[in-house]
Write a protein that holds these residues in place. Structure first.
Motif, mmCIF file in Angstrom:
data_model
loop_
_atom_site.group_PDB
_atom_site.id
_atom_site.type_symbol
_atom_site.label_atom_id
_atom_site.label_comp_id
_atom_site.label_asym_id
_atom_site.label_seq_id
_atom_site.Cartn_x
_atom_site.Cartn_y
_atom_site.Cartn_z
ATOM 1 N N GLY A 115 0.802 -1.222 0.000
ATOM 2 C CA GLY A 115 0.000 0.000 0.000
ATOM 3 C C GLY A 115 0.828 1.261 0.000
ATOM 4 O O GLY A 115 1.886 1.337 0.630
ATOM 5 N N THR A 116 0.350 2.266 -0.751
ATOM 6 C CA THR A 116 0.959 3.596 -0.778
ATOM 7 C C THR A 116 -0.111 4.616 -0.386
ATOM 8 O O THR A 116 -1.246 4.245 -0.053
ATOM 9 C CB THR A 116 1.498 3.918 -2.182
ATOM 10 N N SER A 117 0.234 5.897 -0.441
ATOM 11 C CA SER A 117 -0.772 6.927 -0.128
ATOM 12 C C SER A 117 -1.924 6.902 -1.118
ATOM 13 O O SER A 117 -3.065 7.222 -0.779
ATOM 14 C CB SER A 117 -0.115 8.312 -0.137
ATOM 15 N N ALA A 118 -1.622 6.506 -2.370
ATOM 16 C CA ALA A 118 -2.635 6.552 -3.424
ATOM 17 C C ALA A 118 -3.258 5.201 -3.743
ATOM 18 O O ALA A 118 -4.381 5.141 -4.255
ATOM 19 C CB ALA A 118 -2.027 7.141 -4.699
ATOM 20 N N LEU A 119 -2.539 4.114 -3.459
ATOM 21 C CA LEU A 119 -2.993 2.791 -3.881
ATOM 22 C C LEU A 119 -2.978 1.800 -2.719
ATOM 23 O O LEU A 119 -2.025 1.763 -1.934
ATOM 24 C CB LEU A 119 -2.093 2.250 -4.999
ATOM 25 N N ALA A 144 -1.904 -4.631 -7.133
ATOM 26 C CA ALA A 144 -1.944 -5.927 -7.807
ATOM 27 C C ALA A 144 -2.824 -5.886 -9.049
ATOM 28 O O ALA A 144 -2.471 -6.423 -10.101
ATOM 29 C CB ALA A 144 -2.433 -6.995 -6.837
ATOM 30 N N ASP A 145 -3.985 -5.230 -8.945
ATOM 31 C CA ASP A 145 -4.918 -5.162 -10.074
ATOM 32 C C ASP A 145 -4.322 -4.400 -11.256
ATOM 33 O O ASP A 145 -4.483 -4.801 -12.411
ATOM 34 C CB ASP A 145 -6.227 -4.503 -9.636
ATOM 35 N N ARG A 146 -3.640 -3.308 -10.980
ATOM 36 C CA ARG A 146 -3.078 -2.496 -12.063
ATOM 37 C C ARG A 146 -1.961 -3.245 -12.792
ATOM 38 O O ARG A 146 -1.820 -3.128 -14.004
ATOM 39 C CB ARG A 146 -2.563 -1.168 -11.508
ATOM 40 N N ILE A 147 -1.180 -3.995 -12.045
ATOM 41 C CA ILE A 147 -0.121 -4.788 -12.660
ATOM 42 C C ILE A 147 -0.721 -5.955 -13.451
ATOM 43 O O ILE A 147 -0.335 -6.224 -14.597
ATOM 44 C CB ILE A 147 0.867 -5.298 -11.600
ATOM 45 N N ASP A 148 -1.684 -6.643 -12.850
ATOM 46 C CA ASP A 148 -2.310 -7.798 -13.505
ATOM 47 C C ASP A 148 -3.054 -7.403 -14.781
ATOM 48 O O ASP A 148 -3.096 -8.175 -15.750
ATOM 49 C CB ASP A 148 -3.290 -8.487 -12.546
ATOM 50 N N TYR A 149 -3.648 -6.225 -14.793
ATOM 51 C CA TYR A 149 -4.449 -5.788 -15.936
ATOM 52 C C TYR A 149 -3.626 -5.781 -17.221
ATOM 53 O O TYR A 149 -4.147 -6.064 -18.309
ATOM 54 C CB TYR A 149 -5.016 -4.390 -15.661
ATOM 55 N N VAL A 187 3.338 2.637 -11.418
ATOM 56 C CA VAL A 187 2.972 1.891 -10.214
ATOM 57 C C VAL A 187 4.226 1.581 -9.393
ATOM 58 O O VAL A 187 4.239 1.718 -8.166
ATOM 59 C CB VAL A 187 2.234 0.587 -10.587
ATOM 60 N N ILE A 188 5.299 1.161 -10.071
ATOM 61 C CA ILE A 188 6.545 0.857 -9.370
ATOM 62 C C ILE A 188 7.124 2.116 -8.741
ATOM 63 O O ILE A 188 7.631 2.095 -7.612
ATOM 64 C CB ILE A 188 7.581 0.221 -10.326
ATOM 65 N N PHE A 189 7.048 3.233 -9.474
ATOM 66 C CA PHE A 189 7.528 4.501 -8.913
ATOM 67 C C PHE A 189 6.784 4.819 -7.617
ATOM 68 O O PHE A 189 7.389 5.239 -6.622
ATOM 69 C CB PHE A 189 7.322 5.633 -9.927
ATOM 70 N N ASP A 190 5.483 4.637 -7.627
ATOM 71 C CA ASP A 190 4.677 4.910 -6.434
ATOM 72 C C ASP A 190 5.115 4.010 -5.273
ATOM 73 O O ASP A 190 5.248 4.463 -4.130
ATOM 74 C CB ASP A 190 3.200 4.697 -6.759
ATOM 75 N N VAL A 191 5.363 2.733 -5.573
ATOM 76 C CA VAL A 191 5.779 1.774 -4.538
ATOM 77 C C VAL A 191 7.132 2.158 -3.946
ATOM 78 O O VAL A 191 7.328 2.134 -2.726
ATOM 79 C CB VAL A 191 5.828 0.349 -5.138
ATOM 80 N N LEU A 192 8.091 2.517 -4.800
ATOM 81 C CA LEU A 192 9.459 2.770 -4.333
ATOM 82 C C LEU A 192 9.646 4.154 -3.719
ATOM 83 O O LEU A 192 10.688 4.414 -3.107
ATOM 84 C CB LEU A 192 10.446 2.597 -5.491
ATOM 85 N N THR A 193 8.675 5.025 -3.879
ATOM 86 C CA THR A 193 8.818 6.368 -3.317
ATOM 87 C C THR A 193 7.795 6.686 -2.230
ATOM 88 O O THR A 193 7.986 7.645 -1.473
ATOM 89 C CB THR A 193 8.681 7.440 -4.422
ATOM 90 N N ASP A 194 6.742 5.873 -2.121
ATOM 91 C CA ASP A 194 5.660 6.264 -1.210
ATOM 92 C C ASP A 194 5.007 5.078 -0.503
ATOM 93 O O ASP A 194 3.831 5.143 -0.152
ATOM 94 C CB ASP A 194 4.595 7.050 -1.998
ATOM 95 N N SER A 195 5.718 3.996 -0.310
ATOM 96 C CA SER A 195 5.136 2.880 0.457
ATOM 97 C C SER A 195 4.828 3.349 1.875
ATOM 98 O O SER A 195 5.624 4.056 2.498
ATOM 99 C CB SER A 195 6.093 1.691 0.476
#
Length: 424
Positions: free
Chosen positions: A72-76, A82-87, A118-126
């Motif tokens: 989880g991040t602030s936005a996701l 998982a859904d955005r990657i799987d899509y 999505v990866i940027f969000d994970v690596l900067t805002d987890s």
């Protein structure tokens, strides 16, 4: 017409050619290595981070910080990630290792514009949500409770602690250690560890001309934390006690794990020691398998290996045997080691091991991802591709006399750390 009664001609392996990467350094300090090969429009991108210095008071921080990175991040939320990657038919994985932790993305190149943010969000805002952390703690404690009922798990944990001491390699974590985990510590750890100056980016696959630019543009806002990542590790100091026995009167099998500290991949003796280890217990036709499995029937499987880590290494022998033959199995292990210290390996056996090792190395290079993996082995050991040239030359030319000398230099059975869980 093929005559199947005639064996095919034997061919030796002379040169193993590895794909070498292109290299660049991004303005934020992130090192990038790029392997361009293959026909499929698929790319694997690995963000590899050095683990922070091990803290014995909080031994699970490195593992938990990476495992929970995608929760989880602030936005996701975790499900939205998982859904955005799987899509887009992509795959995202966070993997923890003793020396490095890795975030890996497999994606079709045409979908990088959608998956990279999505990866940027994970690596900067987890954010390490408390609900996800509570679930993680509960699940891990339950898994640990089950694992601690297994003799081989207990033996491995005790052996690592004996050989590696109070370091990231030696501490496996207890149930109480999971309870110490909290969101504040995880966020502090995240900020220091997951920054570009502590990252090596390895890209492999069908890399288009604009792929690196896509990645660079997507991570343009990725900046370094105010404090540099401290990735030094405490010195490995093995325990003084050599024998560890956990008695289980009702055990049907006893787990045996024994060995001692060893040189790692960066040492000149390592390739020849790998040959010696393969003879002893490194493949299915090894001496330990032939004796203790095939001849004596004490076990279904036994093997030996050398674990090469950045700040330490160990040679180990591991097996589970019938509880009533534990003492006899250990005696046979000692006998096989003494034979290698006193008698020369026959040229026939040595030739077989050489061919096995070279064939395994060649067979492991099945695609561009495999070539990238071989690069990581040497890069994170402080070595270059010359290592593989020297490795193959030593395998082809090491002599029985060389191996006997190494056995005498490195293997003192009386100094082995011996762990037995079960009956002895």
């Amino acid at each position: 017409m093929l005559d199947r009664t005639i064996a095919p001609d034997f061919g030796s392996i002379d040169i193993i050619k590895l794909i070498e990467p292109e290299h660049t350094t991004l303005p934020n300090g992130c090192e990038v290595y790029l392997f361009d090969s293959g026909d499929q429009e698929l790319v694997r991108i690995e963000w590899i981070f050095g683990n922070l210095r091990f803290n014995p008071e909080k031994p699970l921080l490195n593992m938990a910080a990476n495992t929970l990175l995608t929760e989880g991040t602030s936005a996701l939320t975790s499900s939205q990630i998982a859904d955005r990657i799987d899509y887009y038919g992509a795959f995202l994985q966070a993997e923890y290792g003793y020396d490095q932790s890795t975030v890996t993305l497999y994606s079709l190149t045409r979908h990088l514009g959608s998956t990279l943010p999505v990866i940027f969000d994970v690596l900067t805002d987890s954010q390490y949500p408390e609900k996800e952390l509570d679930t993680f703690i509960r699940n891990q404690q339950q898994k640990l409770q089950v694992s601690l009922q297994k003799n081989d798990v207990l033996a491995r944990r005790a052996f690592n602690k004996a050989v590696y001491g109070n370091t990231i390699y030696g501490q496996s974590g207890e149930a109480a250690d999971y309870q110490q985990l909290n969101c504040t510590d995880l966020l502090d750890h995240f900020k220091q560890m997951y920054q570009p100056s502590n990252c090596t980016l390895v890209i492999a696959g069908k890399v288009k001309e604009d792929t690196l630019k896509q990645i660079t543009d997507a991570f343009n806002g990725w900046t370094n934390y105010s404090q540099p990542a401290n990735t030094t590790q405490p010195t490995v100091i093995p325990q003084t006690e050599r024998l560890y026995f956990t008695d289980k009167p009702d055990a049907l099998q006893s787990a045996i794990r024994m060995g001692l500290p060893m040189v790692n991949r960066a040492h000149p003796d390592f390739p020849a020691l790998q040959v010696l280890n393969t003879v002893l217990g490194g493949y299915f036709g090894s001496r330990l398998m032939a004796n203790i499995r095939e001849d004596k029937g004490y076990t279904y499987g036994i093997g030996s290996g050398i674990s090469s880590l950045k700040h330490g290494s160990a040679f180990f022998i591991a097996t589970e045997v019938g509880a009533d033959v534990c003492h006899s199995a250990i005696a046979e292990i000692e006998k096989e080691i003494k034979l290698l210290k006193t008698e020369l390996i026959s040229e026939e056996e040595l030739s077989l091991v050489r061919n096995y090792m070279l064939g395994s190395l060649l067979g492991s290079l099945e695609n561009v991802f495999s070539h990238a993996d071989k690069f990581k082995n040497v890069y994170f050991s402080g070595l270059t591709y010359d290592y593989y040239t020297r490795y193959t030359e030593i395998i082809k030319h090491v002599t029985a006399e060389d191996l006997r000398a190494l056995a005498n230099q490195y293997w003192d059975f009386d100094s082995f750390y011996k762990v037995i869980v079960g009956k002895y």
